[in-house]
Design a protein around this motif. Structure first.
Motif, mmCIF file in Angstrom:
data_model
loop_
_atom_site.group_PDB
_atom_site.id
_atom_site.type_symbol
_atom_site.label_atom_id
_atom_site.label_comp_id
_atom_site.label_asym_id
_atom_site.label_seq_id
_atom_site.Cartn_x
_atom_site.Cartn_y
_atom_site.Cartn_z
ATOM 1 N N ALA A 140 0.892 -1.173 0.340
ATOM 2 C CA ALA A 140 0.145 0.296 -0.092
ATOM 3 C C ALA A 140 0.833 1.571 0.278
ATOM 4 C CB ALA A 140 -1.087 -0.272 1.188
ATOM 5 N N THR B 80 -3.498 5.543 1.618
ATOM 6 C CA THR B 80 -3.656 6.361 0.262
ATOM 7 C C THR B 80 -4.159 5.401 -0.760
ATOM 8 O OG1 THR B 80 -1.780 6.721 -0.477
ATOM 9 C CG2 THR B 80 -2.668 8.350 1.395
ATOM 10 N N GLU B 81 -3.499 4.318 -0.725
ATOM 11 C CA GLU B 81 -4.039 2.980 -1.855
ATOM 12 C C GLU B 81 -3.191 1.920 -1.245
ATOM 13 O OE1 GLU B 81 -3.201 2.620 -6.360
ATOM 14 O OE2 GLU B 81 -2.101 3.706 -5.822
ATOM 15 N N PRO B 82 -4.588 1.475 -1.449
ATOM 16 C CA PRO B 82 -4.042 -0.710 -1.005
ATOM 17 C C PRO B 82 -3.598 -0.714 -2.286
ATOM 18 C CG PRO B 82 -5.476 -0.161 -0.215
ATOM 19 C CD PRO B 82 -5.788 1.024 -0.494
ATOM 20 N N GLN C 297 -4.110 -3.660 -5.867
ATOM 21 C CA GLN C 297 -4.923 -5.005 -5.474
ATOM 22 C C GLN C 297 -4.592 -6.378 -5.172
ATOM 23 O OE1 GLN C 297 -6.725 -4.678 -8.893
ATOM 24 N NE2 GLN C 297 -8.412 -5.731 -8.799
ATOM 25 N N ASP D 252 -4.752 -5.023 0.704
ATOM 26 C CA ASP D 252 -6.198 -5.331 -0.128
ATOM 27 C C ASP D 252 -7.076 -6.509 0.504
ATOM 28 O OD1 ASP D 252 -8.582 -4.711 -1.841
ATOM 29 O OD2 ASP D 252 -7.114 -6.250 -3.295
ATOM 30 N N GLY E 168 -8.730 -5.820 4.528
ATOM 31 C CA GLY E 168 -10.008 -5.287 4.265
ATOM 32 C C GLY E 168 -9.301 -3.862 4.636
ATOM 33 N N LEU E 169 -8.098 -3.650 4.530
ATOM 34 C CA LEU E 169 -7.705 -1.502 4.291
ATOM 35 C C LEU E 169 -8.195 -1.407 3.151
ATOM 36 C CD1 LEU E 169 -4.449 -1.937 5.859
ATOM 37 C CD2 LEU E 169 -6.275 -1.703 7.194
ATOM 38 N N LYS E 170 -8.573 0.604 3.981
ATOM 39 C CA LYS E 170 -8.815 1.217 2.801
ATOM 40 C C LYS E 170 -7.896 2.485 2.901
ATOM 41 C CE LYS E 170 -13.568 -0.886 2.941
ATOM 42 N NZ LYS E 170 -13.513 -1.937 1.662
ATOM 43 N N ALA E 171 -8.517 2.684 1.506
ATOM 44 C CA ALA E 171 -7.661 4.549 1.476
ATOM 45 C C ALA E 171 -8.308 5.207 2.429
ATOM 46 C CB ALA E 171 -7.995 5.193 0.525
ATOM 47 N N ASP F 238 -7.986 5.124 5.468
ATOM 48 C CA ASP F 238 -7.347 4.110 7.141
ATOM 49 C C ASP F 238 -6.642 4.914 8.301
ATOM 50 O OD1 ASP F 238 -9.721 2.808 6.869
ATOM 51 O OD2 ASP F 238 -8.953 0.754 6.400
ATOM 52 N N ARG G 128 -10.655 3.536 11.439
ATOM 53 C CA ARG G 128 -11.731 3.647 9.969
ATOM 54 C C ARG G 128 -13.565 5.079 10.454
ATOM 55 N NH1 ARG G 128 -13.240 -1.115 7.084
ATOM 56 N NH2 ARG G 128 -10.634 -0.887 6.402
#
Length: 186
Positions: A34, A46-48, A50, A55, A58-61, A63, A98
């Motif tokens: 990420a 900022t970006e996991p 894919q 990813d 389940g981490l998301k931008a 977090d 989150r």
């Protein structure tokens, strides 16, 4: 004293900065997969990438990582992001926020292959779109492959999206220009 004699274009890098440069130039490292920004008391995803550990967990931008293992990010004096890197197959426990809610997850670090061209697509019948995020050792190869694929699909015009590209290896930038500018032209 030795550093005072350097010209204004030369910088001293410590061991960690040299290692970071190797990662940026090769596009391969071991970690959670990420991009993240370091703040003084947290790391913000900022970006996991894919299909990589962040990813998959389940981490998301957006977090906000506040604890890595037993270490609070706010208590760590140096770059806490270094704690996310480690040997392939090793596990790391993260505590993150989150939208104000505290969550925990455990990730297994993997070798991460960062793509210089993460996305390319024919966006109209004859317009191809290529996102170029960095100039590492694989940039020319990935750009050429995307360009050939788009031309085979009918692209006669190309949008090369360099937004957010921090740069990188000069020879790769020159080679990418050579894909678009005919030989002998300025």
């Amino acid at each position: 004293g030795m550093l005072k004699d350097l010209d204004p274009y030369t910088m001293y890098w410590n061991e960690q900065q040299v290692e970071d440069a190797k990662i940026n130039n090769s596009g391969v490292y071991t970690g959670i997969g990420a991009t993240a920004k370091n703040k003084k008391d947290r790391i913000i995803i900022t970006e996991p990438f894919q299909n990589y550990p962040a990813d998959k967990a389940g981490l998301k931008a957006g977090d906000e990582i506040i604890k890595i293992g037993s270490i609070k990010v706010s208590d760590f004096n140096e770059d806490a992001g270094e704690l996310l890197k480690g040997a392939p197959g090793s596990k790391v426990e993260l505590t993150f926020l989150r939208q104000g809610e505290t969550k925990n997850t455990v990730l297994t670090r993997e070798t991460i292959d960062v793509r210089a061209v993460p996305f390319s697509k024919l966006i109209q019948e004859d317009i191809g779109y290529i996102v170029l995020t960095k100039f590492n050792r694989k940039t020319t190869q990935e750009t050429k492959a995307a360009l050939q694929k788009l031309k085979a699909e009918g692209a006669t015009k190309i949008i090369l999206d360099l937004r957010g590209n921090p740069g990188g290896l000069l020879n790769e930038a020159i080679n990418v220009v050579n894909l678009f500018v005919p030989k002998g032209e300025v």
